[in-house]
Design a protein around this motif. Structure first.
Motif, PDB file in Angstrom:
ATOM      1  N   THR A 138       0.860  -1.414  -0.172  1.00 39.24           N
ATOM      2  CA  THR A 138      -0.004  -0.060  -0.078  1.00 39.24           C
ATOM      3  C   THR A 138       0.773   1.180  -0.154  1.00 39.24           C
ATOM      4  O   THR A 138       0.282   2.443  -0.319  1.00 39.24           O
ATOM      5  N   SER A 139       2.289   1.166   0.237  1.00 37.28           N
ATOM      6  CA  SER A 139       3.063   2.338   0.178  1.00 37.28           C
ATOM      7  C   SER A 139       3.709   2.653  -1.087  1.00 37.28           C
ATOM      8  O   SER A 139       4.429   3.669  -1.154  1.00 37.28           O
ATOM      9  N   LYS A 140       3.630   1.683  -1.868  1.00 40.11           N
ATOM     10  CA  LYS A 140       4.142   1.795  -3.363  1.00 40.11           C
ATOM     11  C   LYS A 140       3.819   3.060  -4.120  1.00 40.11           C
ATOM     12  O   LYS A 140       4.716   3.786  -4.685  1.00 40.11           O
ATOM     13  N   HIS A 141       2.724   3.540  -3.673  1.00 43.37           N
ATOM     14  CA  HIS A 141       2.217   4.629  -4.354  1.00 43.37           C
ATOM     15  C   HIS A 141       3.098   5.837  -3.785  1.00 43.37           C
ATOM     16  O   HIS A 141       3.270   6.961  -4.807  1.00 43.37           O
ATOM     17  N   ILE A 142       3.624   5.742  -2.847  1.00 46.51           N
ATOM     18  CA  ILE A 142       4.600   7.200  -2.445  1.00 46.51           C
ATOM     19  C   ILE A 142       5.746   7.344  -3.503  1.00 46.51           C
ATOM     20  O   ILE A 142       5.881   8.509  -3.798  1.00 46.51           O
ATOM     21  N   LEU A 143       6.204   6.184  -3.981  1.00 47.06           N
ATOM     22  CA  LEU A 143       7.277   6.569  -4.841  1.00 47.06           C
ATOM     23  C   LEU A 143       6.816   6.775  -6.169  1.00 47.06           C
ATOM     24  O   LEU A 143       7.504   7.671  -6.689  1.00 47.06           O
ATOM     25  N   ASP A 144       5.630   6.074  -6.511  1.00 44.79           N
ATOM     26  CA  ASP A 144       4.915   6.328  -7.699  1.00 44.79           C
ATOM     27  C   ASP A 144       4.756   8.237  -7.720  1.00 44.79           C
ATOM     28  O   ASP A 144       4.889   8.838  -8.718  1.00 44.79           O
ATOM     29  N   ASP A 145       4.063   8.549  -6.746  1.00 39.65           N
ATOM     30  CA  ASP A 145       3.899  10.032  -6.504  1.00 39.65           C
ATOM     31  C   ASP A 145       5.283  10.917  -6.803  1.00 39.65           C
ATOM     32  O   ASP A 145       5.109  11.762  -7.561  1.00 39.65           O
ATOM     33  N   PHE A 146       6.251  10.468  -6.086  1.00 39.36           N
ATOM     34  CA  PHE A 146       7.418  11.114  -6.080  1.00 39.36           C
ATOM     35  C   PHE A 146       8.016  11.199  -7.734  1.00 39.36           C
ATOM     36  O   PHE A 146       8.441  12.272  -7.908  1.00 39.36           O
ATOM     37  N   ALA A 147       7.892  10.322  -8.419  1.00 42.27           N
ATOM     38  CA  ALA A 147       8.289   9.980  -9.648  1.00 42.27           C
ATOM     39  C   ALA A 147       7.441  10.858 -10.458  1.00 42.27           C
ATOM     40  O   ALA A 147       7.982  11.881 -11.330  1.00 42.27           O
ATOM     41  N   GLU A 148       6.203  10.951 -10.149  1.00 39.38           N
ATOM     42  CA  GLU A 148       5.349  11.898 -10.793  1.00 39.38           C
ATOM     43  C   GLU A 148       5.549  13.309 -10.692  1.00 39.38           C
ATOM     44  O   GLU A 148       5.653  13.985 -11.561  1.00 39.38           O
ATOM     45  N   LYS A 149       5.939  13.748  -9.597  1.00 37.57           N
ATOM     46  CA  LYS A 149       6.483  15.279  -9.282  1.00 37.57           C
ATOM     47  C   LYS A 149       7.670  15.635  -9.998  1.00 37.57           C
ATOM     48  O   LYS A 149       8.048  16.883 -10.468  1.00 37.57           O
ATOM     49  N   LEU A 150       8.266  14.750 -10.246  1.00 39.18           N
ATOM     50  CA  LEU A 150       9.810  15.137 -11.179  1.00 39.18           C
ATOM     51  C   LEU A 150       9.408  14.495 -12.736  1.00 39.18           C
ATOM     52  O   LEU A 150      10.706  14.517 -13.434  1.00 39.18           O
ATOM     53  N   ALA A 151       8.301  14.251 -13.141  1.00 39.53           N
ATOM     54  CA  ALA A 151       8.117  13.627 -14.479  1.00 39.53           C
ATOM     55  C   ALA A 151       8.592  14.493 -15.653  1.00 39.53           C
ATOM     56  O   ALA A 151       8.909  14.087 -16.643  1.00 39.53           O
ATOM     57  N   ASP A 152       8.511  15.896 -15.264  1.00 45.09           N
ATOM     58  CA  ASP A 152       9.092  16.949 -16.509  1.00 45.09           C
ATOM     59  C   ASP A 152      10.358  16.819 -16.561  1.00 45.09           C
ATOM     60  O   ASP A 152      10.930  17.144 -17.721  1.00 45.09           O
ATOM     61  N   ILE A 153      11.401  16.385 -15.481  1.00 52.38           N
ATOM     62  CA  ILE A 153      12.786  16.574 -15.957  1.00 52.38           C
ATOM     63  C   ILE A 153      13.391  15.217 -15.620  1.00 52.38           C
ATOM     64  O   ILE A 153      14.545  15.039 -16.174  1.00 52.38           O
ATOM     65  N   ALA A 154      12.688  14.102 -15.256  1.00 49.97           N
ATOM     66  CA  ALA A 154      13.413  12.933 -14.762  1.00 49.97           C
ATOM     67  C   ALA A 154      12.635  11.659 -15.160  1.00 49.97           C
ATOM     68  O   ALA A 154      11.248  11.925 -15.401  1.00 49.97           O
ATOM     69  N   VAL A 155      13.144  10.510 -15.612  1.00 49.66           N
ATOM     70  CA  VAL A 155      12.655   9.213 -16.003  1.00 49.66           C
ATOM     71  C   VAL A 155      13.088   8.212 -15.003  1.00 49.66           C
ATOM     72  O   VAL A 155      14.176   8.356 -14.624  1.00 49.66           O
ATOM     73  N   ILE A 156      12.068   7.427 -14.621  1.00 52.46           N
ATOM     74  CA  ILE A 156      12.793   6.068 -13.868  1.00 52.46           C
ATOM     75  C   ILE A 156      13.468   5.148 -14.585  1.00 52.46           C
ATOM     76  O   ILE A 156      13.122   4.642 -15.547  1.00 52.46           O
ATOM     77  N   GLU A 157      14.730   5.123 -14.108  1.00 52.65           N
ATOM     78  CA  GLU A 157      15.883   4.281 -14.609  1.00 52.65           C
ATOM     79  C   GLU A 157      15.540   2.885 -14.047  1.00 52.65           C
ATOM     80  O   GLU A 157      15.800   1.947 -14.825  1.00 52.65           O
ATOM     81  N   LYS A 158      15.314   2.573 -13.041  1.00 53.57           N
ATOM     82  CA  LYS A 158      15.131   1.494 -12.307  1.00 53.57           C
ATOM     83  C   LYS A 158      13.944   1.659 -11.613  1.00 53.57           C
ATOM     84  O   LYS A 158      13.880   2.276 -10.590  1.00 53.57           O
ATOM     85  N   ALA A 159      13.033   0.577 -11.937  1.00 54.75           N
ATOM     86  CA  ALA A 159      11.616   0.544 -11.217  1.00 54.75           C
ATOM     87  C   ALA A 159      11.665   0.306  -9.717  1.00 54.75           C
ATOM     88  O   ALA A 159      12.598  -0.420  -9.555  1.00 54.75           O
ATOM     89  N   PRO A 160      10.609   0.803  -8.987  1.00 55.78           N
ATOM     90  CA  PRO A 160      10.710   0.295  -7.518  1.00 55.78           C
ATOM     91  C   PRO A 160      10.785  -1.201  -7.206  1.00 55.78           C
ATOM     92  O   PRO A 160      10.317  -1.817  -7.871  1.00 55.78           O
ATOM     93  N   LYS A 161      11.630  -1.497  -6.310  1.00 57.03           N
ATOM     94  CA  LYS A 161      11.905  -2.945  -6.013  1.00 57.03           C
ATOM     95  C   LYS A 161      12.468  -3.162  -4.350  1.00 57.03           C
ATOM     96  O   LYS A 161      13.078  -2.233  -4.252  1.00 57.03           O
ATOM     97  N   MET A 162      11.940  -4.032  -4.046  1.00 56.41           N
ATOM     98  CA  MET A 162      12.221  -4.352  -2.476  1.00 56.41           C
ATOM     99  C   MET A 162      13.553  -4.771  -2.402  1.00 56.41           C
ATOM    100  O   MET A 162      13.964  -5.777  -3.236  1.00 56.41           O
ATOM    101  N   GLU A 163      14.376  -4.279  -1.408  1.00 58.34           N
ATOM    102  CA  GLU A 163      15.469  -4.875  -1.031  1.00 58.34           C
ATOM    103  C   GLU A 163      15.734  -4.568   0.512  1.00 58.34           C
ATOM    104  O   GLU A 163      15.894  -3.636   1.177  1.00 58.34           O
ATOM    105  N   GLY A 164      15.417  -6.004   1.146  1.00 50.35           N
ATOM    106  CA  GLY A 164      15.339  -5.984   2.310  1.00 50.35           C
ATOM    107  C   GLY A 164      14.276  -5.339   2.997  1.00 50.35           C
ATOM    108  O   GLY A 164      13.153  -5.441   2.920  1.00 50.35           O
TER     109      GLY A 164
END
Length: 175
Positions: A138-164
C-alpha cells in the motif's frame, strides 16, 4: 592508474636494453632494420636522443629513437585531456518513510530536482521499520507520486524494487 601510465613506467630505455638484436625505428619513423642494441644506442647518442623499447614482446623487440622526456610529457598530456572529457555521474540518495506528509514529500522532491538538474542520478529509498513492513504494497504509491512530481525532468531508470526492509528506485535526467 590507466594503461598508458603503467606502460610508461615499464618502458625500457637506453642502457636498460640488453637484447642481442632489436628492430630499430628512427626518430622520423623510418625503419632502420635489425641491429644490436649497442649499435642502436650509438645511433641514439649521435642524435642526442634516447633509445626506447616500445614493443618488448615483438620478435625481435622494437626500439625507437625518440626524446624520452618529450614522449613522456605527450603521453601525460593526452591522458589529462582524456580525463577532462569524462563526466562523473554521482548517485544521490533521498530517503522517505511510508507515513511521510505532503509538505515533506515536496521538500524531498525539490532536493531531488536539484540533484537531477546538476546531472546526478537519484536513488529514492522508502524505508520500512517494524510494523510498517505489513503495509509495503500500500506504500508503493509514495514512490510513484515522487516520480510523478519529477516527471517533467526525470525518468525512472530502475523501477521500484524491494531490497530487505526498503523499497528503492532510481531516477535519471531525461535525455
Amino acid at each position: 592508474m590507466s594503461m598508458e601510465v603503467r606502460i610508461i613506467s615499464e618502458l625500457m630505455i637506453n642502457e636498460q636494453i640488453r637484447d642481442k638484436e632489436i628492430r630499430l625505428i628512427g626518430e622520423d619513423g623510418a625503419q632502420m632494420g635489425i641491429m644490436s642494441a649497442r649499435d642502436a644506442m650509438k645511433l641514439a647518442r649521435e642524435a642526442e636522443l634516447d633509445l626506447v623499447k616500445i614493443a618488448p614482446t615483438a620478435k625481435p623487440p622494437v626500439c625507437k629513437i625518440i626524446d624520452y622526456g618529450k614522449y613522456k610529457y605527450e603521453l601525460a598530456r593526452k591522458e589529462k585531456e582524456a580525463r577532462k572529457k569524462q563526466k562523473v555521474i554521482g548517485i544521490k540518495e533521498v530517503r522517505l518513510s511510508p507515513n511521510i506528509e505532503d509538505n515533506d514529500l515536496n521538500t524531498k522532491a525539490s532536493a531531488a530536482r536539484k540533484f537531477i538538474t546538476k546531472g546526478d542520478k537519484v536513488k529514492v529509498t522508502l524505508r520500512f521499520r517494524g510494523r510498517e513492513m505489513a503495509h509495503v504494497q500500500t506504500s508503493k504509491h509514495i514512490l510513484d507520486d515522487f516520480a510523478e512530481k519529477l516527471a517533467d525532468i526525470a525518468v525512472i531508470e530502475k523501477a521500484p524494487k524491494m531490497e530487505g526492509r526498503s523499497m528503492s528506485m532510481f531516477l535519471a535526467e531525461k535525455r
